[in-house]
Design a protein around this motif. Structure first.
Motif, PDB file in Angstrom:
ATOM      1  N   GLU A 149       7.386   6.622  17.693  1.00  0.00           N
ATOM      2  CA  GLU A 149       8.668   7.303  17.531  1.00  0.00           C
ATOM      3  C   GLU A 149       8.752   8.500  18.462  1.00  0.00           C
ATOM      4  O   GLU A 149       7.741   9.049  18.883  1.00  0.00           O
ATOM      5  N   VAL A 150       9.990   8.900  18.755  1.00  0.00           N
ATOM      6  CA  VAL A 150      10.246  10.076  19.572  1.00  0.00           C
ATOM      7  C   VAL A 150      11.095  11.023  18.727  1.00  0.00           C
ATOM      8  O   VAL A 150      12.145  10.634  18.213  1.00  0.00           O
ATOM      9  N   LEU A 165      13.069  14.690  18.726  1.00  0.00           N
ATOM     10  CA  LEU A 165      13.643  15.638  19.670  1.00  0.00           C
ATOM     11  C   LEU A 165      14.371  16.749  18.942  1.00  0.00           C
ATOM     12  O   LEU A 165      15.072  16.509  17.948  1.00  0.00           O
ATOM     13  N   ARG A 209      15.723  11.550  15.902  1.00  0.00           N
ATOM     14  CA  ARG A 209      14.535  10.697  15.875  1.00  0.00           C
ATOM     15  C   ARG A 209      14.918   9.323  16.418  1.00  0.00           C
ATOM     16  O   ARG A 209      15.934   8.759  16.019  1.00  0.00           O
ATOM     17  N   ARG A 240      10.533   5.160  22.544  1.00  0.00           N
ATOM     18  CA  ARG A 240      10.933   5.830  23.779  1.00  0.00           C
ATOM     19  C   ARG A 240      11.964   4.983  24.529  1.00  0.00           C
ATOM     20  O   ARG A 240      12.910   5.499  25.119  1.00  0.00           O
ATOM     21  N   TYR A 280      15.349   5.743  23.181  1.00  0.00           N
ATOM     22  CA  TYR A 280      15.826   7.036  23.680  1.00  0.00           C
ATOM     23  C   TYR A 280      16.320   6.906  25.117  1.00  0.00           C
ATOM     24  O   TYR A 280      17.400   7.393  25.462  1.00  0.00           O
ATOM     25  N   GLU A 281      15.559   6.223  25.948  1.00  0.00           N
ATOM     26  CA  GLU A 281      15.963   6.046  27.346  1.00  0.00           C
ATOM     27  C   GLU A 281      17.244   5.220  27.449  1.00  0.00           C
ATOM     28  O   GLU A 281      18.106   5.504  28.285  1.00  0.00           O
ATOM     29  N   VAL A 326      16.708  19.720  25.816  1.00  0.00           N
ATOM     30  CA  VAL A 326      16.034  18.744  24.959  1.00  0.00           C
ATOM     31  C   VAL A 326      14.535  19.059  24.931  1.00  0.00           C
ATOM     32  O   VAL A 326      13.896  19.151  25.990  1.00  0.00           O
ATOM     33  N   GLU A 375      10.973  17.701  23.291  1.00  0.00           N
ATOM     34  CA  GLU A 375      10.252  16.685  22.516  1.00  0.00           C
ATOM     35  C   GLU A 375       9.290  17.439  21.610  1.00  0.00           C
ATOM     36  O   GLU A 375       8.497  18.261  22.079  1.00  0.00           O
ATOM     37  N   LYS A 410       6.953  17.566  17.589  1.00  0.00           N
ATOM     38  CA  LYS A 410       6.209  16.777  16.618  1.00  0.00           C
ATOM     39  C   LYS A 410       6.116  17.574  15.330  1.00  0.00           C
ATOM     40  O   LYS A 410       6.200  18.817  15.327  1.00  0.00           O
TER      41      LYS A 410
END
Length: 93
Positions: free
Chosen positions: A3-4, A6, A55, A59, A62-63, A87, A89, A91
């Motif tokens: 997961e990403v 942000l 979330r 990736r 997100y891209e 933005v 990133e 955790k």
């Protein structure tokens, strides 16, 4: 597939806050198409800035969100009233 997460700091153009907020409403509505969710949306008292916690399940999602032609068209449509975004990133700690 990780997961990403942000944190996004969004600064509205002075005098165009309503346009910026509508733009953000429209863009944030596209998150689900790319595996993204809006976990929190906060706005400053003067409506000049927002903070979003987003979330994405991956990736790649997100891209894909960044490259979404409809999202890019919305940005072109709002023109000079488009907010600036920083933005980060992040955790959970």
């Amino acid at each position: 597939m990780a997961e990403v997460l942000l944190a996004v700091v969004v600064d509205m153009v002075a005098g165009r806050e309503d346009d910026g907020q509508r733009f953000e409403d429209d863009v944030l509505a596209r998150l689900g198409k790319h595996g993204g969710t809006l976990e929190r949306r906060l706005r400053t008292a003067d409506a000049g800035s927002e903070v979003h916690l987003l979330r994405f399940t991956s990736r790649a999602g997100y891209e894909a969100f960044l490259a979404d032609p409809d999202r890019l068209a919305l940005r072109d449509k709002v023109g000079h009233a488009a907010p600036a975004a920083r933005v980060l990133e992040v955790k959970d700690v």
